[in-house]
Design an enzyme around this catalytic site. Structure first.
Site, PDB file in Angstrom:
ATOM      1  N   LYS A  11       0.825  -1.252  -0.028  1.00 41.23           N
ATOM      2  CA  LYS A  11      -0.045   0.125  -0.288  1.00 41.23           C
ATOM      3  C   LYS A  11       0.865   1.234  -0.068  1.00 41.23           C
ATOM      4  O   LYS A  11       2.048   1.122   0.234  1.00 41.23           O
ATOM      5  CB  LYS A  11      -0.903   0.122   1.126  1.00 41.23           C
ATOM      6  CG  LYS A  11      -1.991  -1.270   1.097  1.00 41.23           C
ATOM      7  CD  LYS A  11      -2.978  -1.060   2.366  1.00 41.23           C
ATOM      8  CE  LYS A  11      -4.135  -2.504   2.193  1.00 41.23           C
ATOM      9  NZ  LYS A  11      -5.056  -2.203   3.311  1.00 41.23           N
ATOM     10  N   TYR A  51     -12.477  -2.307  -3.780  1.00 39.97           N
ATOM     11  CA  TYR A  51     -12.982  -1.936  -2.467  1.00 39.97           C
ATOM     12  C   TYR A  51     -14.568  -1.911  -2.528  1.00 39.97           C
ATOM     13  O   TYR A  51     -15.103  -1.562  -1.298  1.00 39.97           O
ATOM     14  CB  TYR A  51     -12.356  -0.970  -1.545  1.00 39.97           C
ATOM     15  CG  TYR A  51     -11.103  -1.481  -1.018  1.00 39.97           C
ATOM     16  CD1 TYR A  51     -10.817  -2.437  -0.217  1.00 39.97           C
ATOM     17  CD2 TYR A  51      -9.914  -0.538  -1.262  1.00 39.97           C
ATOM     18  CE1 TYR A  51      -9.467  -2.895   0.318  1.00 39.97           C
ATOM     19  CE2 TYR A  51      -8.587  -1.335  -0.782  1.00 39.97           C
ATOM     20  CZ  TYR A  51      -8.635  -1.955   0.085  1.00 39.97           C
ATOM     21  OH  TYR A  51      -7.282  -2.388   0.556  1.00 39.97           O
ATOM     22  N   PHE A  59     -15.759   3.994   6.447  1.00 39.29           N
ATOM     23  CA  PHE A  59     -14.321   4.413   6.011  1.00 39.29           C
ATOM     24  C   PHE A  59     -14.029   4.337   4.762  1.00 39.29           C
ATOM     25  O   PHE A  59     -12.897   4.453   4.190  1.00 39.29           O
ATOM     26  CB  PHE A  59     -13.185   3.624   6.873  1.00 39.29           C
ATOM     27  CG  PHE A  59     -13.251   2.141   6.693  1.00 39.29           C
ATOM     28  CD1 PHE A  59     -13.023   1.456   5.542  1.00 39.29           C
ATOM     29  CD2 PHE A  59     -14.008   1.524   7.560  1.00 39.29           C
ATOM     30  CE1 PHE A  59     -13.004   0.146   5.377  1.00 39.29           C
ATOM     31  CE2 PHE A  59     -14.295  -0.093   7.626  1.00 39.29           C
ATOM     32  CZ  PHE A  59     -13.489  -0.486   6.455  1.00 39.29           C
ATOM     33  N   THR A  93      -5.530  -6.636  10.813  1.00 41.52           N
ATOM     34  CA  THR A  93      -5.887  -5.499  10.171  1.00 41.52           C
ATOM     35  C   THR A  93      -5.373  -4.148  10.868  1.00 41.52           C
ATOM     36  O   THR A  93      -4.805  -3.423  10.318  1.00 41.52           O
ATOM     37  CB  THR A  93      -7.249  -5.202  10.046  1.00 41.52           C
ATOM     38  OG1 THR A  93      -8.011  -6.189   9.409  1.00 41.52           O
ATOM     39  CG2 THR A  93      -7.535  -4.058   9.028  1.00 41.52           C
ATOM     40  N   ARG A 104       2.428  -6.161   9.360  1.00 36.78           N
ATOM     41  CA  ARG A 104       1.461  -5.219   9.992  1.00 36.78           C
ATOM     42  C   ARG A 104       2.221  -4.623  11.346  1.00 36.78           C
ATOM     43  O   ARG A 104       2.312  -3.417  11.494  1.00 36.78           O
ATOM     44  CB  ARG A 104       0.030  -5.426   9.928  1.00 36.78           C
ATOM     45  CG  ARG A 104      -0.503  -5.168   8.646  1.00 36.78           C
ATOM     46  CD  ARG A 104      -1.808  -5.900   8.590  1.00 36.78           C
ATOM     47  NE  ARG A 104      -2.480  -5.429   7.263  1.00 36.78           N
ATOM     48  CZ  ARG A 104      -3.715  -5.845   6.710  1.00 36.78           C
ATOM     49  NH1 ARG A 104      -4.430  -6.979   7.664  1.00 36.78           N
ATOM     50  NH2 ARG A 104      -4.291  -5.663   5.512  1.00 36.78           N
ATOM     51  N   ASN A 114      -1.971   0.663   6.561  1.00 37.78           N
ATOM     52  CA  ASN A 114      -1.676  -0.802   7.359  1.00 37.78           C
ATOM     53  C   ASN A 114      -0.657  -1.789   6.392  1.00 37.78           C
ATOM     54  O   ASN A 114      -0.751  -2.887   6.297  1.00 37.78           O
ATOM     55  CB  ASN A 114      -2.730  -1.575   7.821  1.00 37.78           C
ATOM     56  CG  ASN A 114      -3.829  -1.958   6.871  1.00 37.78           C
ATOM     57  OD1 ASN A 114      -3.955  -1.604   5.742  1.00 37.78           O
ATOM     58  ND2 ASN A 114      -4.749  -2.638   7.450  1.00 37.78           N
ATOM     59  N   HIS A 117      -2.241  -5.279   1.758  1.00 36.21           N
ATOM     60  CA  HIS A 117      -3.787  -6.024   1.570  1.00 36.21           C
ATOM     61  C   HIS A 117      -3.344  -7.554   1.171  1.00 36.21           C
ATOM     62  O   HIS A 117      -2.501  -7.726   0.458  1.00 36.21           O
ATOM     63  CB  HIS A 117      -4.363  -5.339   0.312  1.00 36.21           C
ATOM     64  CG  HIS A 117      -5.460  -6.390  -0.121  1.00 36.21           C
ATOM     65  ND1 HIS A 117      -6.668  -6.447   0.195  1.00 36.21           N
ATOM     66  CD2 HIS A 117      -5.597  -7.162  -1.115  1.00 36.21           C
ATOM     67  CE1 HIS A 117      -7.417  -7.325  -0.297  1.00 36.21           C
ATOM     68  NE2 HIS A 117      -6.518  -8.111  -1.271  1.00 36.21           N
ATOM     69  N   GLU A 128      -9.550 -10.807  -7.439  1.00 38.78           N
ATOM     70  CA  GLU A 128      -8.825  -9.634  -7.241  1.00 38.78           C
ATOM     71  C   GLU A 128      -7.398  -9.979  -8.103  1.00 38.78           C
ATOM     72  O   GLU A 128      -6.925  -8.814  -8.846  1.00 38.78           O
ATOM     73  CB  GLU A 128      -8.227  -9.898  -5.925  1.00 38.78           C
ATOM     74  CG  GLU A 128      -9.439  -9.263  -5.168  1.00 38.78           C
ATOM     75  CD  GLU A 128      -9.137  -9.431  -3.383  1.00 38.78           C
ATOM     76  OE1 GLU A 128      -7.815  -9.846  -3.145  1.00 38.78           O
ATOM     77  OE2 GLU A 128      -9.822  -9.142  -2.733  1.00 38.78           O
TER      78      GLU A 128
HETATM   79  P1  RTP Z   1      -7.174  -5.945   3.508  1.00 35.61           P
HETATM   80  O1  RTP Z   1      -8.656  -6.107   2.660  1.00 35.61           O
HETATM   81  O2  RTP Z   1      -6.656  -4.665   2.902  1.00 35.61           O
HETATM   82  O3  RTP Z   1      -6.498  -7.011   3.261  1.00 35.61           O
HETATM   83  O4  RTP Z   1      -7.474  -5.900   4.973  1.00 35.61           O
HETATM   84  P2  RTP Z   1      -8.324  -6.709   5.964  1.00 35.61           P
HETATM   85  O5  RTP Z   1      -8.643  -7.767   5.232  1.00 35.61           O
HETATM   86  O6  RTP Z   1      -7.435  -7.024   7.157  1.00 35.61           O
HETATM   87  O7  RTP Z   1      -9.281  -5.778   6.365  1.00 35.61           O
HETATM   88  P3  RTP Z   1     -10.857  -5.099   5.578  1.00 35.61           P
HETATM   89  O8  RTP Z   1     -11.911  -5.440   6.757  1.00 35.61           O
HETATM   90  O9  RTP Z   1     -10.968  -6.037   4.537  1.00 35.61           O
HETATM   91  O10 RTP Z   1     -10.655  -3.868   5.543  1.00 35.61           O
HETATM   92  C1  RTP Z   1      -9.890  -3.248   4.365  1.00 35.61           C
HETATM   93  C2  RTP Z   1      -9.081  -2.206   4.440  1.00 35.61           C
HETATM   94  O11 RTP Z   1      -9.831  -1.114   4.930  1.00 35.61           O
HETATM   95  C3  RTP Z   1      -8.907  -0.332   5.782  1.00 35.61           C
HETATM   96  N1  RTP Z   1      -9.847  -0.052   7.017  1.00 35.61           N
HETATM   97  N2  RTP Z   1      -9.970   1.071   7.853  1.00 35.61           N
HETATM   98  N3  RTP Z   1     -10.775   2.819   9.516  1.00 35.61           N
HETATM   99  C4  RTP Z   1     -11.117   2.080   9.796  1.00 35.61           C
HETATM  100  O12 RTP Z   1     -11.781   1.531  10.909  1.00 35.61           O
HETATM  101  C5  RTP Z   1     -10.744   0.626   8.743  1.00 35.61           C
HETATM  102  N4  RTP Z   1     -10.997  -0.574   8.861  1.00 35.61           N
HETATM  103  C6  RTP Z   1     -10.712  -0.783   7.854  1.00 35.61           C
HETATM  104  C7  RTP Z   1      -7.690  -0.784   5.894  1.00 35.61           C
HETATM  105  O13 RTP Z   1      -6.657  -0.470   5.251  1.00 35.61           O
HETATM  106  C8  RTP Z   1      -8.082  -2.351   5.713  1.00 35.61           C
HETATM  107  O14 RTP Z   1      -6.771  -3.182   5.361  1.00 35.61           O
HETATM  108 MG    MG Z   2      -9.900  -7.485   3.314  1.00 30.57          MG
END
Ligand code: RTP
Ligand code: MG
Length: 140
Positions: A11, A51, A59, A93, A104, A114, A117, A128
């Site tokens: 990222k 996304y 967010f 995350t 991370r 973070n 992805h 993807e």
């Molecule tokens: P990713 O998809 O990026 O691999 O991350 P993840 O599965 O661990 O988390 P996900 O729930 O899919 O969320 C995607 C990305 O959104 C951002 N995020 N921001 N501000 C917030 O509360 C928040 N929560 C998630 C993060 O960049 C996360 O990786």
């Molecule tokens: Mg995710």
């Protein structure tokens, strides 16, 4: 366990800090092989499309802006049980919740910035990968 593929993004917070190599080394040390890689600047269309599952989340707008805020490196990773292997080395995350030794925990700045992805299922990995790569760009 079968050799499978997953999709990874290094990222903008990581490319800004010149961590592409350091992150990739952690992926490789975890048993993953980079079989495709390109550095791109995401368009709004790509960030919103990628996304789209988070469209209704509070967010979403900030996440899209963040993913467009600098270059990213999109990668296809291959390895035994690649999706889980990658999720394990990525860590939680929120870096505050991530285990020691994960990408991370080591590098992430915040829950949003973070560093990486990784796909969360084989099904999403395929979607993807197809979003960013043609099959002839992937060399296993
Ligand atoms: P990713 O998809 O990026 O691999 O991350 P993840 O599965 O661990 O988390 P996900 O729930 O899919 O969320 C995607 C990305 O959104 C951002 N995020 N921001 N501000 C917030 O509360 C928040 N929560 C998630 C993060 O960049 C996360 O990786
Ligand atoms: Mg995710």
């Amino acid at each position: 366990m079968a050799v499978t593929r997953t999709f990874s993004i290094i990222k903008p917070d990581a490319t800004r800090r010149n961590l592409t190599g350091a992150v990739t080394k952690m992926l490789e040390d975890a048993g993953l092989r980079v079989v495709a890689s390109k550095r791109i600047r995401m368009t709004r269309e790509q960030a919103e499309g990628f996304y789209a599952v988070h469209k209704e989340r509070p967010f979403f707008g900030e996440l899209v802006e963040f993913m467009m805020s600098g270059p990213v490196v999109v990668q296809v990773l291959e390895g035994v049980d690649a999706v889980k292997r990658n999720r394990d080395v990525m860590g939680a995350t929120n870096p505050a919740d991530a285990d020691e030794g994960t990408i991370r925990k080591t590098f992430a700045e915040s829950i949003e910035a973070n560093t990486v992805h990784g796909s969360d299922s084989d099904e999403n990995a395929k979607i993807e990968i197809d979003f960013f790569f043609n099959e002839d760009e992937i060399v296993g």
